[in-house]
Each structure stands twice: as C-alpha cells, then as structure tokens.
Design a protein around this motif. Structure first.
Motif, PDB file in Angstrom:
ATOM      1  N   ASP A 148      42.816  -4.003  11.072  1.00 59.13           N
ATOM      2  CA  ASP A 148      44.397  -5.077  11.585  1.00 59.13           C
ATOM      3  C   ASP A 148      44.910  -6.814  12.295  1.00 59.13           C
ATOM      4  O   ASP A 148      45.450  -7.252  11.660  1.00 59.13           O
ATOM      5  CB  ASP A 148      44.676  -4.398  12.673  1.00 59.13           C
ATOM      6  CG  ASP A 148      45.615  -2.895  12.252  1.00 59.13           C
ATOM      7  OD1 ASP A 148      45.428  -2.486  11.271  1.00 59.13           O
ATOM      8  OD2 ASP A 148      45.339  -1.840  13.785  1.00 59.13           O
ATOM      9  N   VAL A 149      43.597  -7.378  12.123  1.00 53.95           N
ATOM     10  CA  VAL A 149      43.466  -8.322  12.643  1.00 53.95           C
ATOM     11  C   VAL A 149      43.122  -9.351  12.158  1.00 53.95           C
ATOM     12  O   VAL A 149      42.859 -10.047  11.364  1.00 53.95           O
ATOM     13  CB  VAL A 149      43.392  -8.371  14.593  1.00 53.95           C
ATOM     14  CG1 VAL A 149      43.583  -9.897  14.862  1.00 53.95           C
ATOM     15  CG2 VAL A 149      44.278  -7.905  15.111  1.00 53.95           C
ATOM     16  N   VAL A 206      46.357 -13.191  19.075  1.00 52.98           N
ATOM     17  CA  VAL A 206      47.412 -11.873  19.648  1.00 52.98           C
ATOM     18  C   VAL A 206      46.925 -11.419  20.582  1.00 52.98           C
ATOM     19  O   VAL A 206      45.572 -11.830  21.516  1.00 52.98           O
ATOM     20  CB  VAL A 206      47.022 -10.406  18.687  1.00 52.98           C
ATOM     21  CG1 VAL A 206      46.957 -10.962  16.682  1.00 52.98           C
ATOM     22  CG2 VAL A 206      45.116 -10.591  18.720  1.00 52.98           C
ATOM     23  N   ARG A 207      47.652 -10.746  21.683  1.00 45.36           N
ATOM     24  CA  ARG A 207      47.035 -10.730  22.857  1.00 45.36           C
ATOM     25  C   ARG A 207      46.667  -8.148  22.979  1.00 45.36           C
ATOM     26  O   ARG A 207      47.859  -7.625  22.046  1.00 45.36           O
ATOM     27  CB  ARG A 207      48.269 -10.363  23.956  1.00 45.36           C
ATOM     28  CG  ARG A 207      47.983  -9.923  25.239  1.00 45.36           C
ATOM     29  CD  ARG A 207      49.291  -9.670  26.123  1.00 45.36           C
ATOM     30  NE  ARG A 207      48.998 -11.767  26.307  1.00 45.36           N
ATOM     31  CZ  ARG A 207      48.564 -12.176  27.541  1.00 45.36           C
ATOM     32  NH1 ARG A 207      47.573 -11.751  27.767  1.00 45.36           N
ATOM     33  NH2 ARG A 207      48.791 -13.021  27.418  1.00 45.36           N
ATOM     34  N   TYR A 229      43.700  -8.978  27.236  1.00 41.60           N
ATOM     35  CA  TYR A 229      43.050 -10.379  26.561  1.00 41.60           C
ATOM     36  C   TYR A 229      44.022 -10.744  24.991  1.00 41.60           C
ATOM     37  O   TYR A 229      44.816  -9.789  24.735  1.00 41.60           O
ATOM     38  CB  TYR A 229      41.626 -10.061  26.325  1.00 41.60           C
ATOM     39  CG  TYR A 229      41.292  -9.536  25.259  1.00 41.60           C
ATOM     40  CD1 TYR A 229      40.872  -8.149  25.029  1.00 41.60           C
ATOM     41  CD2 TYR A 229      40.908 -10.121  24.103  1.00 41.60           C
ATOM     42  CE1 TYR A 229      40.460  -7.295  24.322  1.00 41.60           C
ATOM     43  CE2 TYR A 229      40.744  -9.616  22.825  1.00 41.60           C
ATOM     44  CZ  TYR A 229      40.392  -8.141  22.449  1.00 41.60           C
ATOM     45  OH  TYR A 229      40.384  -7.509  21.406  1.00 41.60           O
ATOM     46  N   ALA A 230      44.061 -12.449  25.262  1.00 46.91           N
ATOM     47  CA  ALA A 230      44.323 -13.439  23.548  1.00 46.91           C
ATOM     48  C   ALA A 230      43.202 -13.089  24.352  1.00 46.91           C
ATOM     49  O   ALA A 230      42.218 -13.967  23.923  1.00 46.91           O
ATOM     50  CB  ALA A 230      45.261 -14.270  24.409  1.00 46.91           C
ATOM     51  N   ARG A 231      43.060 -13.779  22.225  1.00 45.46           N
ATOM     52  CA  ARG A 231      42.107 -14.164  21.444  1.00 45.46           C
ATOM     53  C   ARG A 231      42.733 -14.297  20.128  1.00 45.46           C
ATOM     54  O   ARG A 231      43.683 -13.974  19.711  1.00 45.46           O
ATOM     55  CB  ARG A 231      41.532 -12.627  20.873  1.00 45.46           C
ATOM     56  CG  ARG A 231      41.765 -11.853  19.795  1.00 45.46           C
ATOM     57  CD  ARG A 231      40.127 -11.217  19.043  1.00 45.46           C
ATOM     58  NE  ARG A 231      40.307 -10.103  18.042  1.00 45.46           N
ATOM     59  CZ  ARG A 231      39.828 -10.004  16.957  1.00 45.46           C
ATOM     60  NH1 ARG A 231      38.901 -10.395  16.646  1.00 45.46           N
ATOM     61  NH2 ARG A 231      40.262  -9.230  16.410  1.00 45.46           N
ATOM     62  N   TRP A 232      41.762 -15.391  19.376  1.00 42.97           N
ATOM     63  CA  TRP A 232      42.279 -16.184  18.354  1.00 42.97           C
ATOM     64  C   TRP A 232      41.548 -16.493  17.402  1.00 42.97           C
ATOM     65  O   TRP A 232      40.288 -16.631  17.343  1.00 42.97           O
ATOM     66  CB  TRP A 232      43.626 -17.479  18.425  1.00 42.97           C
ATOM     67  CG  TRP A 232      42.110 -18.455  19.480  1.00 42.97           C
ATOM     68  CD1 TRP A 232      42.024 -19.903  18.693  1.00 42.97           C
ATOM     69  CD2 TRP A 232      42.297 -18.318  20.742  1.00 42.97           C
ATOM     70  NE1 TRP A 232      40.986 -20.554  19.765  1.00 42.97           N
ATOM     71  CE2 TRP A 232      41.843 -19.581  20.593  1.00 42.97           C
ATOM     72  CE3 TRP A 232      42.664 -17.659  21.774  1.00 42.97           C
ATOM     73  CZ2 TRP A 232      41.242 -20.629  22.359  1.00 42.97           C
ATOM     74  CZ3 TRP A 232      42.537 -18.146  23.108  1.00 42.97           C
ATOM     75  CH2 TRP A 232      41.675 -19.335  23.348  1.00 42.97           C
ATOM     76  N   VAL A 233      42.508 -16.632  16.186  1.00 42.63           N
ATOM     77  CA  VAL A 233      40.997 -15.673  14.607  1.00 42.63           C
ATOM     78  C   VAL A 233      41.381 -16.433  13.291  1.00 42.63           C
ATOM     79  O   VAL A 233      42.637 -16.501  12.866  1.00 42.63           O
ATOM     80  CB  VAL A 233      40.485 -14.321  14.398  1.00 42.63           C
ATOM     81  CG1 VAL A 233      39.942 -13.872  15.582  1.00 42.63           C
ATOM     82  CG2 VAL A 233      41.936 -13.568  13.710  1.00 42.63           C
ATOM     83  N   MET A 234      40.626 -17.181  12.674  1.00 37.14           N
ATOM     84  CA  MET A 234      41.091 -17.906  11.696  1.00 37.14           C
ATOM     85  C   MET A 234      41.183 -16.933  10.928  1.00 37.14           C
ATOM     86  O   MET A 234      40.151 -16.155  10.729  1.00 37.14           O
ATOM     87  CB  MET A 234      40.257 -19.036  11.428  1.00 37.14           C
ATOM     88  CG  MET A 234      40.576 -19.812  10.096  1.00 37.14           C
ATOM     89  SD  MET A 234      39.500 -21.592   9.942  1.00 37.14           S
ATOM     90  CE  MET A 234      39.274 -22.324  11.452  1.00 37.14           C
ATOM     91  N   VAL A 235      42.029 -16.860   9.941  1.00 38.38           N
ATOM     92  CA  VAL A 235      42.275 -15.447   8.589  1.00 38.38           C
ATOM     93  C   VAL A 235      42.994 -16.045   7.681  1.00 38.38           C
ATOM     94  O   VAL A 235      43.953 -16.881   7.607  1.00 38.38           O
ATOM     95  CB  VAL A 235      43.536 -14.836   9.534  1.00 38.38           C
ATOM     96  CG1 VAL A 235      44.007 -13.144   7.931  1.00 38.38           C
ATOM     97  CG2 VAL A 235      43.238 -13.683  10.552  1.00 38.38           C
ATOM     98  N   ARG A 236      42.366 -15.489   6.768  1.00 41.83           N
ATOM     99  CA  ARG A 236      42.333 -16.228   5.399  1.00 41.83           C
ATOM    100  C   ARG A 236      43.813 -15.514   4.563  1.00 41.83           C
ATOM    101  O   ARG A 236      44.346 -14.959   4.653  1.00 41.83           O
ATOM    102  CB  ARG A 236      41.603 -15.615   4.125  1.00 41.83           C
ATOM    103  CG  ARG A 236      40.010 -16.007   3.839  1.00 41.83           C
ATOM    104  CD  ARG A 236      39.589 -15.792   2.919  1.00 41.83           C
ATOM    105  NE  ARG A 236      37.361 -15.923   2.789  1.00 41.83           N
ATOM    106  CZ  ARG A 236      37.030 -15.082   4.204  1.00 41.83           C
ATOM    107  NH1 ARG A 236      37.372 -13.629   4.375  1.00 41.83           N
ATOM    108  NH2 ARG A 236      36.077 -15.446   4.190  1.00 41.83           N
TER     109      ARG A 236
END
Lengths: 352, 352, 352
Positions: free
Chosen positions: C81-82, C129-130, C144-151
């Motif tokens: 999903d993420v 996202v958390r 946890y929080a994470r962050w990703v670079m998404v197209r």
C-alpha cells in the motif's frame, strides 16, 4: 573511553586451565520449527524423527529431534568459549546420547577442560574439553569430548604441563545412553520406515554405498550453522576468509556429518538413532559448490545388555567430496584418499 | 560381503505391475514451522493460510497449511518408489483436495499403478499412478494421478500389455473435495485479504498478468525440495548433473507451481484454495538464476452444488521464465512459447 | 475482457491523502518456526529471545520473538500500500515497541498518511506514514513513522500542499513502551546471557566494535524478506533489476538492521530489547556478496521513570560493508564514509 573492551575475543591457549568448567551462554529452546528447518537443510528421512505417529507407535512420547541437531546446538554453545580462536577442530570421542530431546526442550551447555598440550612451535596448542548438553530439567542429554588446536595470544606465554586425557577408542556397548527409550520392535513398520533391513540383517565388515550426492551452497551451510548459534568466524565472513588460507568460507564440519548421515538413509534406513560417537575426524575442508557422497562400513555389531528391542551397529561413515563412493574411498598411502572429508565412527541403533 | 545390496536403486519400468499398490515410506508430521518455511520460500500471502484469526473468522479450525505444501509432501513420498529412475515427469490430472491439512497432522502416502505403456524404443516407458495422501486419522486428504517416463533396467525385458488409463480432462465441479469447510462468506474481509474481487467479479476468458517476477537460487529450490523429503537426484547433485543433459541441477517442477501460485496472489488474492488439479504440465525445465513470471486465464466458472459460500474458477496458471507476461505467452507454432515452463489447469475457490 | 485490471500496481504519490488510514492486507500468525528461521538467518543470541526458561526466569510469559522480526512483519504489510512504487526508503523515526509479541500471536497493520511533499522535479514525492502493528487482541504492539520517496504516475498530476510532519529527534525515555514487562534483574543470569556488562557498565560516548563480519547471499535475503511477506520487487527480480540502476537485486534495508543487531551481541549481549527507533537511515545499498560489519556508540543513557529493573542506552548502530569497523567508520566530508550502509539510532534496554 573504554573502547573495544566489551567485545569478546575468545580464549587463547594460555587461558585454559585443566579442570576448569566453562559455563556456556545462550540457552536455546528447540522448536518444532527447528526440526522443520533441519529437515529442509538435510532432507533426513528417518521415520522416528519425521512422524509423531511413527515415534509414538514404538514408544516415544512424540518424534524426537534429530540427534545431530541436538549435538550441533550443544556444540554451537561451546564455540565462543572454546574454539573462537581455533585453527582446526581435530576430533571427537566418547560421545554419548543420554536422553531424547523433544521440541519444547531447552538446552544449555558446559565444557570441562580435560587436557592441554602446547605445540612444539609454541604458537598454539591442543585443548581437550568434555562438553555436556543439559535440558530444562537439569538432566544431561548428551556429552562428548573434543579437541581443537587453539592459537596462543602470546607465543612466549608460559603454559602448564601437558596433559593428554585418556579417551576410549570406542564407547562400550554397555555404556550407551538411554536416549532411545525401550521400543516395541514389533510395532516398528519397515514399510513406513523405508527399509526392510533390521539389526540382524547387517554383517560385520559389510560396506554400503549411499549412492546419492548432494551439492552444498553457501546460503545453506550458513543458515544451518547459525541455526545452532555457532559463531565461528570462518564460516560466515568472505571478506576475511577471501584473504585467508583457503580464499573462501570454510563449511562447519558438523554440516558434513549431517549431510552424510542423511545420505546414509539409503542403505541404513532403520538406523534411526545415533547412540554414540566413538571417533570423528574432519579429514579435509569442504567448500560451497562441493558435492558430498558417503558410504558406511559396519565395524562391529553388539546386542545391548538388558535390551531385546534394539541392537547396535558400530559404523564408520565416510564422506567424500566430488567423488562417488561405489569403490569406498578411504585411506591412501599414509593418509586418507584426497577426496575424503569425514571419518565418523559411531554406534547407531536399529530395531531387532 | 553383501556390498551395495542394501541401497535402494528405485523401480525401473519393468518392475511396475498394473493394480499394484505401493505403500510409501516416511510419514511426516507437519509443523507450523513447515508453514513458516514455505512462506519464506514462496512469499505466499493468502490470508486464510497466513492467519489463524482470519481462518477462524470464516469457519476453519485454524489456518490450514498451503494446499501445495501438502501436495508436495505427498508427492515427495512417492518419489523413491515411483520416479527415482524417471527421465521426465510428464503430467498430472484428476487431482482433488479432500480435507484441510493443519499443523500437527501427519501425512503418509500410497500410489496405485493405474497405467503402463512402453515406449517404442523399448528403453523406457510411461508409468501412470494414482497417489493418495492420508492423514493420521486414516482419511485421504488429497489424491491425484500423474505419469512419468521411467527407464528400463534392461531394454530387452518383457513388459505387460500397454494400458493407458482414462483420465478426465478436468475434475467436474460436483466432484470437488471438501478440503474447504463451509465458510461464512460475509465474514470474509476483503480489506484484510488484500483483494476486492470475489468469485462473481471474474469472467470466463479473463486473463490476468501477475506482473511480479521472482528469481530462483540453488539454495532455495534445494531447501524447498528437501522440506518435502523429495529425493529425486537431479535436483541436488551438481557433480552428476554437471556431466548430464543440462549441465546443471534441474529444479523440481513443483517449485515452479508454488512460485507461480504465490505470484498469482496479485490479481487472484481471494482464490484462497486450490480445489482440484485438472491438468499440469512442466513444459520446459527451470534452472537457478532464472526469473519466473506468471499469468492466469479464467477457463471456466462454476457454482458448487449445495454451496452458496464459495464458487470455483477454473484457471490456467502459466509460468514463463525470463520474460514478463503482459502479453500472456502460451502456445507458439505446434508447441509452447519457448519461455513457458508451466501450464497448470486447476480449480480454485473464492468467496461469493 | 478486463485484462490486467485486477492486478494491484500500488499507490503513486498523487494517490496519497493526508490523514488517510490504509488498512493493510494479510494478517500473519507468528509461529515458533518463524523464530527458528529468524535465528537461522541472523544467528541472534540474546538469551531472552532464545530460551523460554531464561525469559520465564526474569518475568516474561515465555521467550518473545525478536523485536525486529515483529518490526519487519509489520513493515512488510505496509509495502503493497505504501512503497510498491518507492524509489527509496528514506528514513524511520519515532518507533516504539509497546507490547511483547509471542509465537501464536497474529499481527495486522495499518498506516496513516502523516505527511506529503512533492519533489521539485515533480516526478516523485516524499510520503510520510505512521504504521501500527496490532495483535489479535486489538492492542498495538509497535508503531513507527517512516518516509519514502514514491514515483508519480503522472508528473503533471496536481498534488495537495506540502506537509512535513514534526517528528522527534529521539523518543523520550519516559515515552518508551511496555514491551518489556517488569523483570527480576537479580534473576538475570549474566553467565547464561553471555555478557557480564549490565546497564551501569556502559558510558555515554563509549564505542564498541562488534568485530564479526557476515557475508550475505541472495537466497538468504530473499528468504528473510519473504518471511515478512514483503513484496517490494527490487529484492526478488534479477531479470528486471539486471537492467536497472544497480544491475542487481537490492537487499531489503531491514535485513541490514537485523544483521548488524545480531552482530552487536558481541559487546552488547545484555541489550536484550529494542525499546525505540529514534532515527534510522539506509545510507547506501547492500548487495549479495557484501560482508557486513558493525559498531555501536552509546549516545545517551537513561534510567526509566518508575523502573529500577532495566535502564536504557541510546545507541547508534552503524553497519559498514566490506570494511572492518575497528576505527568506527561514520561520517566523511559532507556525508557518510563510503563503506557505511546503515545509521540506526535506537534505545535498547539492559538489566540494571
């Protein structure tokens, strides 16, 4: 700053004292999943260890774990204290399996230093230990002696007088442990076990080619060796080993024993329990990409005092690499045939 | 000396008799650890097999093991008796899943010889067997027919008259087994299952590209194949296979089925149960390093007699190697597209 | 024909909305076999997770699963999903472990979108996202929080105003979760645990070289990543990745965390529980064949409010590839030393 100081660097030869008992770290609860993984790594097919129904049918509480899985887990615990600085694992002797190990059991281990002998070059010495695996009830499930060549930290360090322990050439049949409970041999189903041959069908001197060869991958031996929490560096670190003696990771010797034992099913399908390790030697190193073949010789046969359910075969299990064993490669000249990697003399039990 | 004689060399074509029932060795208790390992090898994500909570919510006792894991374990047992001397595993048909298999169950297997046909070159022949997997309660959990080409020991050996069994092109919907208990389809949570599409959302003729490709390593297919106690030599022995037909180890065909089935989650996420194998063919060999892609076609759709909880899709699951499947590679000229490795026609159940 | 349409292609940047809660698929029952497999993949030796007896002796119900195994399973659920279309996994923060996870528990996961920021090139953007992992009782076991670079699917697509969430530089000691129950520190046996050093023995600023290096194989990281049902394509598909940025499969970043954590046992053997992830960054990619080394720095030390059984160390765990860490490689010039692959700032608990 107290940098580096908390990292364990392992004992060197001069750190060992005769009579010292090393209490090893990391007790380990054994799960049925360990049995699954062991099965997937070696393809074992002995029915007693494979099926609860089969094991219960002859008198076990349920399917015990493979004897060698228990051995490797106990062995693994001893590595950080005994052999982190080992140059070579020289041999095993006087190994006895005393109590069945089941999923759910927790094993811990201790080793007593029973011998020390410095090498003449004073760079290293041989350490003899007797290692015991103990379950959550405090009962010893297996014990064995092994000896390893261990580096000295300081070649000039003084060491105590040499003492080489007196170890038996073989465990006497009367001294075999009780890891195999009394079984109902009449309920032992040779159709389901996969072999029609019981104890009485084998002869002293008989040799059996186990035929099948199995190639080993790096991922496999590392997964297996970590399963046992064995931390010996030479198995895992290509960066260092690539610059070392062999240019590559060395496979844990116990991996070879397990491979050869699994192959021995073909010809010894009812030899369901290893009752003792008389003598074991890793004759040459094994590397990923090698294919392991195996054969066995029946060195001796013994009825067991007070037991008419099972009998013991003394077996020499020989593993060779990259060479089929139809002609039973073993000794050559003063040493072993160059293909031989393992010479494993043990007692196995079969139904009568 | 009775050397070599105790080693099983497997049956050759002339050793099989129509009507003979082979009782296979090595019953196997299936642990939750087998499910963990299967998951780790294939990355399956069907919620029913993944979570006890999900399975119990719709009516299972707990999460059953993957249908193909049960299939592979039963298949593995038949190898030493049926296909140790096989040249090729030619096909499957009439496969039915009759009862759910749960961790803790013990499976054993038998095979009846249902057909024999010597090849015109007299070097080999096709053996047809019907194999059944039976649990510890004596109930058949799955059965299927397969046929394999098996070498003759002696080309001159006389064989019985050819008999080719009459096998159905597909299992009739009314004949599907009860491995899926009655479920509460209203409790089947499509958010948790990962797909919004139920049985009614699929159309006959629809094709689905499963998009994802997975590369296979030697260690993976060998670990999987040993997990099933499948002993076929061609999967494990690089020393021998390196000198053979392909120059390398051949991957067990069932590995490809499991890979493609796991990939099919993407597009068929609610097809949680394989209810029948209509026809399966390993069209070309797969080797380590190859990347497997897959696509499916809905060949047919059937409501099930007396059930309004689930419906069946007849699916053709096609796996191709080293070639994405956006254009659905399948037949080409007289045969298959050269990339195709598997053509697997089966019934799967989805909630209605 | 509705071809292709049922295949999930994942969310692109423009598909995310601030405040949206994504309910992830595939709940997962965790078996003891998962713990066995995790152990075999990483060789972890922390006694609390290894032995029921040890865990029960200090106050756990039984041996919990490794904190990172729970983390990876929850993370894996969020991937479809993420991050199916992620270019890079940029970081983690504010991770807390709230409740112990035991074999038999079933985990599901949700993620709330807490931040969005399009990149200036409009080709992609950063999604924050958390993610929460929830057990079968509905209780959150970790978050946890994470962050990703998404197209972006369509570079021209309009996106909402940028919002970067305010995340703490570190979890405050008073905010650590209760995943570690009150323990009896006097019953914590440092002989069995493998390290004599308790919380009080570590100093702020202290650095520890974990010495051991471990080489990673393709089969290992794929088996591990599938164990978590993580479907990110870059880890599995050599056919595609061979034509991509690196020419090869990229190893899941979490694999590096687990390897470095397992190595950290040597020097931090009593840091038995990861209580929080303050900040985690995958600084450079890891590939099969690379050897991972690790070292740690004690960034801070904290007693915990209301607890005299355990204390917390804030640790920076650094992993480097193909380079021993005796001199603690970290930053170099404006960035990281080229060998560094992981910078993982976390709180760990030790007995007092």
């Amino acid at each position: 700053m107290t940098e580096v100081s908390k990292t364990a660097s392992g004992r060197f030869f001069e750190d060992f004292q005769i009579g010292e008992v090393l209490r090893h770290a990391t007790p380990r609860t054994i799960h049925s999943g360990d049995a699954s993984l062991y099965s997937a790594l070696f393809g074992t097919r002995f029915a007693v260890q494979s099926a609860d129904t089969f094991a219960q049918g002859i008198g076990y509480a349920k399917a015990p774990i493979d004897d060698l899985l228990a051995f490797h887990i106990v062995f693994g615990k001893s590595v950080p204290d005994v052999s982190l600085n080992a140059i070579a694992n020289l041999g095993y002797a006087d190994g006895r399996f005393l109590e069945a190990v089941y999923p759910g059991d927790t094993l811990a281990a201790t080793s007593e230093v029973i011998g020390l002998k410095e090498n003449s070059n004073r760079q290293s010495g041989v350490v003899y230990v007797r290692t015991k695996g103990v379950n959550q009830h405090g009962r010893t499930v297996l014990e064995y002696a092994r000896w390893v060549m261990v580096r000295k930290r300081d070649p000039a360090a003084k060491v105590s007088a040499a003492h080489v322990p007196d170890l038996p050439a073989a465990v006497a049949p009367a001294d075999l442990g009780a890891a195999c409970p009394p079984i109902d041999a009449s309920a032992y189903d040779c159709g389901l076990s996969g072999s029609p041959y019981r104890w009485g069908d084998y002869d002293k001197g008989e040799r059996i080619d186990h035929v099948d060869g199995v190639t080993v991958e790096e991922a496999e031996h590392m997964i297996a060796t970590r399963l046992y929490q064995n931390t010996a560096k030479v198995h895992f670190n290509q960066f260092s080993e690539g610059q070392g003696r062999f240019g590559r990771r060395l496979i844990y010797g116990g991996h070879v024993i397990s491979l050869a034992r699994a192959e021995s099913f073909n010809g010894l399908g009812n030899a369901f329990h290893i009752a003792a390790i008389n003598a074991g030697r890793h004759v040459a190193p094994l590397f990923a990409g090698d294919t392991v073949f195996a054969w066995s010789e029946v060195l001796d046969k013994a009825a067991l005092p007070g037991r008419d359910d099972v009998g013991a075969l003394r077996l020499r299990l020989v593993a060779a690499k990259n060479r089929p064993c139809a002609d039973f490669p073993f000794k050559a000249g003063d040493g072993y045939d160059p293909s031989v990697v393992l010479d494993f003399d043990h007692w196995a039990l079969l139904p009568r």
